[in-house]
Design an enzyme around this catalytic site. Structure first.
Site, mmCIF file in Angstrom:
data_model
loop_
_atom_site.group_PDB
_atom_site.id
_atom_site.type_symbol
_atom_site.label_atom_id
_atom_site.label_comp_id
_atom_site.label_asym_id
_atom_site.label_seq_id
_atom_site.Cartn_x
_atom_site.Cartn_y
_atom_site.Cartn_z
ATOM 1 N N GLU A 229 0.861 -1.185 0.000
ATOM 2 C CA GLU A 229 0.000 0.000 0.000
ATOM 3 C C GLU A 229 0.893 1.229 0.000
ATOM 4 O OE1 GLU A 229 -2.059 0.653 3.907
ATOM 5 O OE2 GLU A 229 -1.177 -1.297 4.371
ATOM 6 N N LYS A 231 2.577 4.777 1.106
ATOM 7 C CA LYS A 231 2.978 5.448 2.357
ATOM 8 C C LYS A 231 2.667 6.925 2.180
ATOM 9 C CE LYS A 231 6.758 5.831 5.672
ATOM 10 N NZ LYS A 231 6.391 7.207 6.068
ATOM 11 N N ARG A 236 1.492 9.689 11.450
ATOM 12 C CA ARG A 236 0.932 8.410 11.904
ATOM 13 C C ARG A 236 0.169 8.645 13.205
ATOM 14 N NH1 ARG A 236 3.345 3.168 12.039
ATOM 15 N NH2 ARG A 236 1.757 1.660 12.673
ATOM 16 N N ARG A 251 2.242 8.655 17.069
ATOM 17 C CA ARG A 251 2.904 7.341 17.065
ATOM 18 C C ARG A 251 3.698 7.085 18.337
ATOM 19 N NH1 ARG A 251 7.490 7.233 12.542
ATOM 20 N NH2 ARG A 251 8.334 5.610 13.861
ATOM 21 N N GLU A 276 -3.080 7.196 8.956
ATOM 22 C CA GLU A 276 -2.338 8.424 8.665
ATOM 23 C C GLU A 276 -3.276 9.614 8.766
ATOM 24 O OE1 GLU A 276 1.684 9.621 7.496
ATOM 25 O OE2 GLU A 276 0.783 7.701 8.041
ATOM 26 N N LYS A 402 9.207 -0.418 4.800
ATOM 27 C CA LYS A 402 8.871 0.821 4.111
ATOM 28 C C LYS A 402 9.965 1.112 3.092
ATOM 29 C CE LYS A 402 10.866 3.784 7.751
ATOM 30 N NZ LYS A 402 10.595 4.884 8.702
#
Length: 538
Positions: A229, A231, A236, A251, A276, A402
């Protein structure tokens, strides 16, 4: 008070993360309650003393010291607590003989909590008189909350976990149900009582983080085991609603709910979503995503006017579902959690929550091609998640990766420099740089960004000397540096994104700029032009 002052002094001068952890653990072991709890709260910025403000401290020192001398000293040092601690007139005799050893953190905090705004200055003035310079610095940092000792809230929680032999996730889950001086927490960490009951409504659940990767490393894994998916370039968050409680956490577990009342109002569900935080507007059955510069209008605000909420509406692009009703989903495979997430998001307001789409691919080459050509400028890379992976706090290697887009590079010219803070307070370490615009035969520099890291300590000394030798104007702690086509310092700047900006004369603003290298070899007229950045933006 003396042990706390020594702790702050050593934290400032200790660059190693593990060494900072040991300092904090040793302090907790050697310091009794409630002093250690108040000290921890001060370092994590969770100690709020309403009867003391920086302006009051400035008034106190200007009654004792010539205001012009104080102004010059503050300009040079750059930190209020450090300036006052050094310039405050010290009475004759040793601090110990003036009763400094009898002054404790808890005495100070509890006295100020019960003091009126008129009594607060008298108390502070008396303590400044009996303490030495190190103690004065610690006192002022304690009561004003201006801690800059290179310690994050997360690091403090890790230190508490190390001190008590616990897992840091247990500390994080309890944290928002605790208040200074954390007596039940320390009783548990000392082994004197059972683990405290989590009293936090809608508690924070420690987040799972991704490991950076690249094309070479991915060849070690089977692409069939992963889902991909985008980023997104926001922040976050974890949005949690349970019973009558609604919370938005960063986060790191900081409660940022107050800055997003419009999103809180839409959290009419029972559960916890990982996603996000972005700014966006409904458009054609979907949400048009704003840039990070739009989101910045909403960040770090205690109160958000209705006009600003309407202009920059917040929403969450959901990545994962941690809790649904009273069911904890974190032990399920990601593929299963994803199915629950799709059903969950279908039942929440579509203008405040949407689903991060999965990307079809059959090979890592497909993934690389997608990464290099994202469909939206707000995308900063790709996320890869194992289909069978559980939601595990921390950064385990393998379940999540990531793969960010490569940073962009431009050559810019140093325009302004400002003094740093803490151990950098004697150096010009914060740099504003610009690129050329206008006619080729008469170019002008326009600022495009500011950076304060990416260089070594030796390079910092070199730049600082250059700034001092080439200053053309001074504006308080800021110096304007000579920057002409044939004379100036070129710096290679790496950045991860670019936004249009009405606040900048150049019309653009960099995302996460950093000094990549110093180009002593390059003449300023060869630095990049604004057209180069505008082409990247388009």
């Amino acid at each position: 008070m003396k042990p706390f002052a020594e702790l702050l002094d050593r934290l400032v001068l200790t660059p190693s993360r593990n060494a900072k952890l040991k300092l904090l653990v040793d302090y907790c072991a050697a310091t009794p309650d409630p002093d250690r709890g108040y000290a921890i709260a001060a370092i994590t910025r969770d100690l709020d003393i309403l009867s003391v403000k920086p302006a009051m401290i400035r008034r106190l020192v200007e009654e004792r010291v010539d205001p012009v001398l104080f102004g010059y000293s503050y300009d040079f040092v750059g930190d209020l607590a450090e300036t006052v601690s050094l310039i405050w007139p010290t009475p004759h005799g040793r601090a110990e003989d003036r009763g400094a050893d009898d002054l404790t953190i808890s005495t100070i905090v509890e006295a100020l909590h019960s003091a009126s705004r008129s009594d607060g200055p008298k108390l502070v003035e008396g303590w400044l008189d009996i303490l030495d310079s190190q103690g004065r610095y610690a006192l002022l940092k304690l009561i004003t909350g201006g801690m800059r000792v290179g310690v994050s809230s997360r690091l403090v929680k890790q230190a508490l976990a190390d001190f008590g032999g616990k897992d840091v996730t247990e500390i994080e889950e309890l944290w928002h149900g605790l208040t200074p001086p954390y007596l039940p927490l320390f009783a548990w960490l000392d082994g004197r009582t059972e683990k405290p009951v989590n009293l936090a409504a809608a508690p924070f659940r420690p987040v799972m983080l991704a490991t950076p990767t690249d094309a070479e490393e991915l060849t070690r894994y089977d692409p069939k085991d992963y889902l991909a998916e985008w980023k997104w370039d926001g922040i976050r968050v974890q949005v949690t609603a349970e019973g009558n409680a609604r919370r938005i956490y960063s986060r790191t577990g900081d409660d940022i709910s107050g800055a997003f009342p419009d999103l809180l109002e839409a959290m009419d569900f029972e559960g916890s979503i990982d996603g996000e935080l972005l700014v966006g507007w409904p458009e054609g059955g979907a949400i048009r995503t704003g840039r990070f510069s739009d989101l910045q209008q909403r960040l770090n605000r205690k109160a958000v006017p209705a006009k600003l909420q309407a202009k920059y509406p917040a929403f969450v692009r959901a990545y994962d579902l941690l809790q649904s009703g009273d069911r904890d989903l974190r032990s399920l495979a990601f593929e299963d959690r994803r199915r629950h997430l799709e059903d969950f998001v279908a039942g929440v307001p579509a203008d405040r929550f949407d689903l991060s789409p999965l990307l079809a691919f059959s090979s890592w080459e497909d993934v690389a091609e997608r990464r290099n050509d994202p469909p939206d400028p707000v995308i900063e890379g790709l996320m890869l998640k194992r289909r069978d992976g559980a939601y595990v706090p921390g950064r385990p290697k393998g379940p999540w990766f990531k793969w960010k887009r490569d940073p962009r590079l431009v050559d810019a010219v140093l325009m302004y420099a400002q003094r740093g803070h803490g151990k950098r307070s004697s150096f010009y370490s914060d740099y504003t740089f610009g690129v050329w615009t206008g006619p080729m035969d008469d170019p002008q520099l326009v600022p495009v960004g500011k950076a304060y890291f990416g260089f070594t300590d030796e390079e910092l000394k070199q730049i600082d000397k250059y700034v001092r030798d080439n200053t053309v104007e001074r504006f308080g702690p800021v110096r304007s540096v000579r920057a002409e086509p044939d004379h100036g310092l070129v710096v290679e700047v790496a950045f991860e994104g670019l936004n249009r900006s009405a606040r900048h004369k150049s019309g653009v603003a960099m995302r996460f700029p950093r000094i990549s290298r110093l180009r002593w070899d390059k003449p300023p007229f060869e630095a990049d032009r604004l057209e180069t950045l505008e082409a990247m933006l388009d």
